[in-house]
Design a protein around this motif. Structure first.
Motif, PDB file in Angstrom:
ATOM      1  N   ILE A 153       0.838  -1.210   0.000  1.00 14.28           N
ATOM      2  CA  ILE A 153       0.000   0.000   0.000  1.00 14.28           C
ATOM      3  C   ILE A 153       0.870   1.256   0.000  1.00 14.28           C
ATOM      4  CG2 ILE A 153      -1.614   1.346   1.417  1.00 14.28           C
ATOM      5  CD1 ILE A 153      -2.837  -1.384   2.254  1.00 14.28           C
ATOM      6  N   LYS A 154       1.939   1.235   0.777  1.00 13.06           N
ATOM      7  CA  LYS A 154       2.831   2.396   0.816  1.00 13.06           C
ATOM      8  C   LYS A 154       3.443   2.659  -0.559  1.00 13.06           C
ATOM      9  CE  LYS A 154       7.042   4.119   3.038  1.00 13.06           C
ATOM     10  NZ  LYS A 154       8.130   3.818   4.005  1.00 13.06           N
ATOM     11  N   ARG A 155       3.888   1.594  -1.231  1.00  9.15           N
ATOM     12  CA  ARG A 155       4.491   1.771  -2.548  1.00  9.15           C
ATOM     13  C   ARG A 155       3.461   2.198  -3.582  1.00  9.15           C
ATOM     14  NH1 ARG A 155       7.977  -3.779  -1.894  1.00  9.15           N
ATOM     15  NH2 ARG A 155       9.643  -2.888  -0.611  1.00  9.15           N
ATOM     16  N   ALA A 156       2.284   1.585  -3.528  1.00  8.40           N
ATOM     17  CA  ALA A 156       1.241   1.958  -4.479  1.00  8.40           C
ATOM     18  C   ALA A 156       0.832   3.414  -4.290  1.00  8.40           C
ATOM     19  CB  ALA A 156       0.035   1.042  -4.305  1.00  8.40           C
ATOM     20  N   ALA A 157       0.724   3.862  -3.043  1.00  8.29           N
ATOM     21  CA  ALA A 157       0.368   5.256  -2.778  1.00  8.29           C
ATOM     22  C   ALA A 157       1.459   6.200  -3.265  1.00  8.29           C
ATOM     23  CB  ALA A 157       0.126   5.454  -1.281  1.00  8.29           C
ATOM     24  N   LEU A 158       2.703   5.794  -3.087  1.00  8.12           N
ATOM     25  CA  LEU A 158       3.818   6.630  -3.534  1.00  8.12           C
ATOM     26  C   LEU A 158       3.824   6.776  -5.055  1.00  8.12           C
ATOM     27  CD1 LEU A 158       6.372   8.107  -2.422  1.00  8.12           C
ATOM     28  CD2 LEU A 158       7.640   6.011  -2.924  1.00  8.12           C
ATOM     29  N   LEU A 159       3.385   5.732  -5.754  1.00  4.41           N
ATOM     30  CA  LEU A 159       3.458   5.706  -7.217  1.00  4.41           C
ATOM     31  C   LEU A 159       2.104   5.881  -7.889  1.00  4.41           C
ATOM     32  CD1 LEU A 159       5.882   2.651  -7.534  1.00  4.41           C
ATOM     33  CD2 LEU A 159       6.483   5.058  -7.778  1.00  4.41           C
ATOM     34  N   HIS A 160       1.068   6.245  -7.122  1.00  2.00           N
ATOM     35  CA  HIS A 160      -0.278   6.227  -7.686  1.00  2.00           C
ATOM     36  C   HIS A 160      -0.456   7.188  -8.865  1.00  2.00           C
ATOM     37  CE1 HIS A 160      -0.697   9.769  -5.093  1.00  2.00           C
ATOM     38  NE2 HIS A 160      -1.802  10.080  -5.749  1.00  2.00           N
ATOM     39  N   ASP A 161       0.340   8.237  -8.930  1.00  2.56           N
ATOM     40  CA  ASP A 161       0.222   9.215 -10.018  1.00  2.56           C
ATOM     41  C   ASP A 161       1.442   9.231 -10.924  1.00  2.56           C
ATOM     42  OD1 ASP A 161      -2.311  10.105  -9.438  1.00  2.56           O
ATOM     43  OD2 ASP A 161      -1.635  11.796  -8.209  1.00  2.56           O
ATOM     44  N   VAL A 162       2.271   8.185 -10.860  1.00  2.41           N
ATOM     45  CA  VAL A 162       3.543   8.231 -11.580  1.00  2.41           C
ATOM     46  C   VAL A 162       3.341   8.295 -13.091  1.00  2.41           C
ATOM     47  CG1 VAL A 162       3.892   5.721 -11.833  1.00  2.41           C
ATOM     48  CG2 VAL A 162       5.874   7.245 -11.564  1.00  2.41           C
ATOM     49  N   GLY A 163       2.181   7.827 -13.592  1.00  2.36           N
ATOM     50  CA  GLY A 163       1.907   7.900 -15.023  1.00  2.36           C
ATOM     51  C   GLY A 163       1.814   9.317 -15.543  1.00  2.36           C
TER      52      GLY A 163
ATOM     53  N   VAL B  90       0.344  -4.306  -6.150  1.00  2.00           N
ATOM     54  CA  VAL B  90       0.678  -2.880  -6.249  1.00  2.00           C
ATOM     55  C   VAL B  90       0.117  -2.303  -7.544  1.00  2.00           C
ATOM     56  CG1 VAL B  90       2.558  -1.211  -6.447  1.00  2.00           C
ATOM     57  CG2 VAL B  90       2.726  -3.085  -4.798  1.00  2.00           C
ATOM     58  N   GLU B  91       0.304  -3.014  -8.627  1.00  2.00           N
ATOM     59  CA  GLU B  91      -0.232  -2.586  -9.919  1.00  2.00           C
ATOM     60  C   GLU B  91      -1.750  -2.418  -9.858  1.00  2.00           C
ATOM     61  OE1 GLU B  91      -0.634  -4.371 -14.473  1.00  2.00           O
ATOM     62  OE2 GLU B  91       0.432  -5.493 -12.909  1.00  2.00           O
ATOM     63  N   ALA B  92      -2.456  -3.379  -9.235  1.00  2.00           N
ATOM     64  CA  ALA B  92      -3.920  -3.322  -9.151  1.00  2.00           C
ATOM     65  C   ALA B  92      -4.395  -2.149  -8.297  1.00  2.00           C
ATOM     66  CB  ALA B  92      -4.455  -4.633  -8.582  1.00  2.00           C
ATOM     67  N   MET B  93      -3.699  -1.887  -7.187  1.00  2.00           N
ATOM     68  CA  MET B  93      -4.079  -0.759  -6.330  1.00  2.00           C
ATOM     69  C   MET B  93      -3.975   0.565  -7.084  1.00  2.00           C
ATOM     70  SD  MET B  93      -2.591  -1.606  -2.534  1.00  2.00           S
ATOM     71  CE  MET B  93      -1.257  -2.737  -2.848  1.00  2.00           C
TER      72      MET B  93
ATOM     73  N   ALA C  22      -6.523   0.150  -2.773  1.00  2.00           N
ATOM     74  CA  ALA C  22      -6.999   1.216  -3.658  1.00  2.00           C
ATOM     75  C   ALA C  22      -8.002   2.106  -2.942  1.00  2.00           C
ATOM     76  CB  ALA C  22      -7.632   0.604  -4.904  1.00  2.00           C
ATOM     77  N   ARG C  23      -8.866   1.497  -2.107  1.00  2.00           N
ATOM     78  CA  ARG C  23      -9.831   2.303  -1.343  1.00  2.00           C
ATOM     79  C   ARG C  23      -9.115   3.206  -0.350  1.00  2.00           C
ATOM     80  NH1 ARG C  23     -13.163  -2.178   1.218  1.00  2.00           N
ATOM     81  NH2 ARG C  23     -12.036  -3.700  -0.045  1.00  2.00           N
TER      82      ARG C  23
END
Length: 472
Positions: free
Chosen positions: A304-314, A359-362, A388-389
């Motif tokens: 979750i920490k990594r997904a949150a850090l990268l959630h807008d990397v695109g 992580v990808e799915a989140m 993701a929530r």
């Protein structure tokens, strides 16, 4: 073997101007740590007097030479420690001579070898405060003493002259030692921070269990070589001990390198948008705080920490640059383009093997609304990954409590009102309830020093500006 290297056991690092609630929290931590140090010290003293001391008569030089050799070996092994990427906890291969000494020396000498190692390394090599010296010395002694007690109760043989190995006593010795060692350090981390005991145990003990078990086999070899060759046997084992220490260090370096690369990706993306500088790191902190209050396993917390850090990397892609800098409202076409950032982010993250899957799915689904009106797939309720929530809520908290070109930052109280307004529609209602009462979120936002100013934020009948922007 783990050692506690975090904030001092007898003082807490407070901010320059701590609030009353912060000061109270630090005092509570200090009281808990005092209690833990007392408990561990009493346990060590009790184990020392639990059985009679055995000193070989007439004090043969072979015994004292062996004792000195293992004490020195323990000090050398423990001096070359490496830091775990968690709560300033360090690890070393000092446990190998400690465990071996249980099969060579009768009570209380293994405990004294461990205690001498802890005291010398912590005080003279690392120059740590008295509290840490006391705690780590005592927890070394407790782990070794408990291990020796179990080893002997299961029929383990103690001898400097004859090598004898039995799997059950040795396995029980190793298990007991690491439960005592990792458990005491996990308690120290837990009561001196916002980390739960379960998470601390997972990160300190569970993650290293395979390496610890394999490394412990060197203790058997050390006993065999010393019985057969004495000091030459220790010299022969120096290289394997060094290699094991390098194995621990390599694992930690790989973890640190991954985190550094993730930070670099985020910095590159945020360089495009001066208004959201630090946004991803803040969202990561909020998401981690929420996930910890849900008592999720350490592995899930990391994801979750990594997904949150990268959630807008695109958003690093060129088509998003003008949209990120635009101060006015986005057009319908621009909104559709902006919405593609979730899939672009997920695709970019999926190029890293370790980030595929959860992580990808989140990241892909962190804009799915709880009622199914979100994107990109219109998932609803429990169909949306819990990570993701969580990121959806954390992302919105930061959007509302940060200054943006189109409005001033809201207070947390006002932000919670907005979350509650859209609970069950945009947000998971259970997560909204959790955030509303979350002390850790308030600490992250510095709510203790902020005063809500009614009238500084406006709410339209339709979705407010923050909701329009966060939907992108």
């Amino acid at each position: 073997m783990s050692q506690y290297r975090g904030p001092s056991l007898f003082f807490s690092r407070t901010r320059a101007v701590p609030t009353k609630s912060e000061a109270m929290r630090h005092r509570l931590h200090a009281v808990k740590i005092y209690a833990l140090v007392v408990v561990v010290s009493v346990a060590a003293a009790s184990l020392l007097v639990f059985r009679g001391w055995e000193v070989p008569a007439p004090y043969p030089s072979k015994f004292w030479n062996a004792l000195a050799a293992f004490a020195i070996l323990g000090i050398v092994c423990d001096s070359f420690s490496s830091r775990l990427p968690f709560a300033k906890v360090s690890t070393s291969v000092g446990f190998i001579p400690f465990i071996a000494s249980v099969a060579l020396f009768s009570h209380p000498w293994p405990m004294l070898v461990a205690g001498a190692t802890g005291f010398v390394v912590e005080s003279l090599v690392r120059h740590k405060p008295a509290g840490k010296v006391w705690f780590n010395t005592a927890q070394y002694m407790v782990a070794t003493g408990l291990g020796a007690l179990v080893y002997l109760s299961l029929g383990g043989v103690v001898s400097l002259d004859v090598f004898h190995f039995a799997l059950l006593p040795f396995a029980a010795l190793v298990f007991t030692f690491f439960v005592g060692n990792h458990g005491s350090v996990a308690f120290a981390v837990s009561i001196s921070s916002d980390v739960s005991l379960g998470e601390a145990w997972d990160r300190i003990g569970k993650d290293a269990i395979a390496t610890d078990v394999v490394s412990s086999s060197l203790a058997i070899l050390l006993v065999f070589l010393y019985v057969k060759l004495q000091l030459l046997g220790i010299a022969i084992l120096i290289l394997p001990l060094f290699l094991v220490r390098q194995l621990y260090q390599m694992n930690e370096q790989l973890q640190e390198e991954l985190e550094e690369k993730l930070e670099l990706m985020v910095k590159a993306m945020e360089a495009r948008d001066p208004y959201t500088s630090g946004h991803s790191r803040r969202v990561s902190e909020y998401a981690l705080a929420i996930a910890r209050e849900l008592r999720l396993p350490a592995r899930d917390l990391d994801g979750i920490k990594r997904a949150a850090l990268l959630h807008d990397v695109g958003k690093i892609y060129e088509e998003f640059a003008p949209l990120l800098r635009k101060e006015g409202k986005l057009t319908a076409e621009e909104m559709m383009t902006m919405r593609t950032h979730v899939t672009r982010s997920a695709q970019l993250v999926a190029t890293a093997t370790r980030l595929r899957g959860d992580v990808e799915a989140m990241i892909r689904h962190h804009h799915e609304n709880f009622d199914g009106t979100g994107y990109p797939e219109g998932l609803s309720g429990d169909q949306i990954p819990v990570g993701a929530r969580i990121i959806m809520v954390a992302d919105t908290i930061d959007a509302m409590t940060s200054d943006r070109p189109y409005r001033k930052a809201m207070s947390l109280a006002r932000a919670v009102e907005e979350l509650e307004k859209y609970a069950g529609r945009q947000f998971d209602p259970d997560l909204v309830k959790l955030v509303a009462r979350s002390a850790s979120i308030r600490r992250l936002l510095g709510l203790e020093r902020r005063v809500s100013e009614p009238g500084t934020e406006t709410s339209a009948a339709t979705r407010p500006a923050w909701a329009q922007r966060i939907a992108h």
